[in-house]
Design an enzyme around this catalytic site. Structure first.
Site, mmCIF file in Angstrom:
data_model
loop_
_atom_site.group_PDB
_atom_site.id
_atom_site.type_symbol
_atom_site.label_atom_id
_atom_site.label_comp_id
_atom_site.label_asym_id
_atom_site.label_seq_id
_atom_site.Cartn_x
_atom_site.Cartn_y
_atom_site.Cartn_z
ATOM 1 N N ALA A 166 0.841 -1.199 0.000
ATOM 2 C CA ALA A 166 0.000 0.000 0.000
ATOM 3 C C ALA A 166 0.876 1.249 0.000
ATOM 4 O O ALA A 166 0.619 2.212 -0.734
ATOM 5 C CB ALA A 166 -0.939 -0.001 1.209
ATOM 6 N N ASP A 167 1.921 1.234 0.820
ATOM 7 C CA ASP A 167 2.885 2.346 0.822
ATOM 8 C C ASP A 167 3.587 2.452 -0.526
ATOM 9 O O ASP A 167 3.790 3.559 -1.048
ATOM 10 C CB ASP A 167 3.934 2.116 1.909
ATOM 11 C CG ASP A 167 3.419 2.423 3.304
ATOM 12 O OD1 ASP A 167 2.821 3.494 3.484
ATOM 13 O OD2 ASP A 167 3.614 1.604 4.207
#
Length: 396
Positions: A166-167
């Protein structure tokens, strides 16, 4: 010449999403000035100490940057930060808590009023507005909210991705949007406000299972390391205790697989396995046939047959095997970068450009906390007495 040489990025960042985006800007030649809290720094510095005492996440995402320590809540430090941004910055990147940058005077509207060319990229879990705006967001939580976890894992248990995807997704979209904003500014002279959401970034990456479950249809099942909707596609055990990953994409490959790998050419015409949809439905019985054949072979023998049949295959490498990967070595993809712990290996960023010695990616050291503070303050015209005063006030 490195394509972003001469560009200055000021970043208030921590953890992964923003640091990954700005490190890639640094790779392309941008000067990246990283603002860190005095004495503490980016909290990713203390995640672990696996790289000769340095944190693995920090080493990965922070090479080629300058570290400037500022207590941005201190009024004297806030003045220094504003001066730095207005005097030097082409781009400001931040992934502080929602609203924090605006409270520090770094909101796009305020900065653009003083500097129309400024590009401001805000990265957050859920975006600048909406009911989830102020909800805390970490990588695993976004993997869950985006639906990624629900389609990843085994039939018995969902799981997260190993890396912080996600990052990473948010960092990549921040990077590409900043590059687009720079192109637009070259045409118009005007900057841009970029609002990157981790949720939106990973939902985009999860759009195949999203469409697969369109209008209430069942989502793709969790199938471990095997493909959910193509078969055979995944890991299979071999007789020597090894494992081989393989993947079929079409009927020509299926026929070759039956003839040259399984050495059962008649299986290609078995009505149970006629087409991918039927092979997926009959994956249990087909797996038994494949495993029985592979049980008499070593992993290298299976790979030899797969190569002869031109069937895609791969090793399930450990991290140590990736460090030693022959393809990465043959292409010269490893280099050395400096750090407070000495020289460290680093993977060159994907892609290449230019032919001269100054054209390649910038691969400068990982900075120590506050390593460049005095030099940057001097560059801003702050004399040694002023630096001592800031330090005495614990503003830097």
């Amino acid at each position: 010449m490195q394509p972003l040489k001469g560009l200055t990025v000021v970043t208030l960042e921590h953890a992964i999403a923003a640091p990954l985006a700005t490190r890639q800007l640094a790779d392309l030649g941008a000067r990246v000035i990283k603002i860190e809290r005095p004495g503490v720094g980016d909290f990713a510095r203390s995640y672990d100490s696996r790289v000769r005492g340095l944190a693995s996440h920090f080493v990965w995402t922070n090479r080629s940057k300058e570290s400037l320590t500022l207590d941005v809540k201190h009024p004297d430090a806030a003045k220094v930060l504003e001066r730095l941004v207005l005097d030097k910055a082409d781009v400001v990147v931040q992934n502080l808590a929602p609203g924090a940058a605006a409270r520090l005077g770094l909101g796009y509207e305020r900065l653009a009023a003083a500097k129309a060319s400024i590009i401001v990229c805000d990265i957050s879990g859920y975006g600048a507005d909406g009911p989830y705006r102020d909800k805390k967001a970490y990588d695993l939580l976004i993997q869950s909210e985006s639906g990624f976890v629900s389609v990843t894992g085994t039939a018995d248990e969902p799981c997260k991705a190993g890396p912080s995807i996600a990052d990473i997704a948010a960092g990549m979209y921040a990077f590409s949007n900043i590059l687009a904003a720079l192109l637009q500014r070259a045409k118009t002279g005007k900057g841009q406000h970029i609002d990157i959401s981790m949720l939106e970034s990973l939902t985009e990456w999860t759009s195949y299972p999203l469409y697969y479950a369109f209008e209430g249809a069942p989502p793709p099942p969790r199938t471990g390391a095997a493909h959910a909707t193509i078969y055979p596609y995944g890991p299979f055990p071999t007789g020597d205790g090894g494992s081989v990953m393989l993947g079929l994409q079409n009927e020509r490959e299926w026929a070759n697989f039956c003839e040259k790998v399984l050495q059962q050419p008649g299986l290609a015409n078995d009505p149970r396995f006629a087409g991918n949809a039927k092979r997926v439905a009959e994956r249990v019985s087909l797996r038994e046939i494949i495993v029985e054949t592979f049980a008499a072979l070593t992993a290298p023998q299976v790979v030899e047959r797969l190569e002869a049949a031109q069937i895609a295959n791969a090793r399930v490498n450990t991290m140590q095997e990736v460090w030693e990967h022959p393809q990465l070595k043959a292409r010269g993809r490893w280099c050395q970068v400096g750090s407070p712990a000495g020289m460290l290996p680093a993977l060159l960023p994907p892609g290449s450009w230019g032919e001269g010695p100054d054209d390649g990616p910038r691969m400068d050291p990982v900075p120590a906390l506050g390593e460049h503070t005095d030099a940057i303050l001097k560059e801003l015209g702050i004399d040694p007495e002023g630096v001592r005063s800031l330090r005495a006030a614990e503003a830097i």
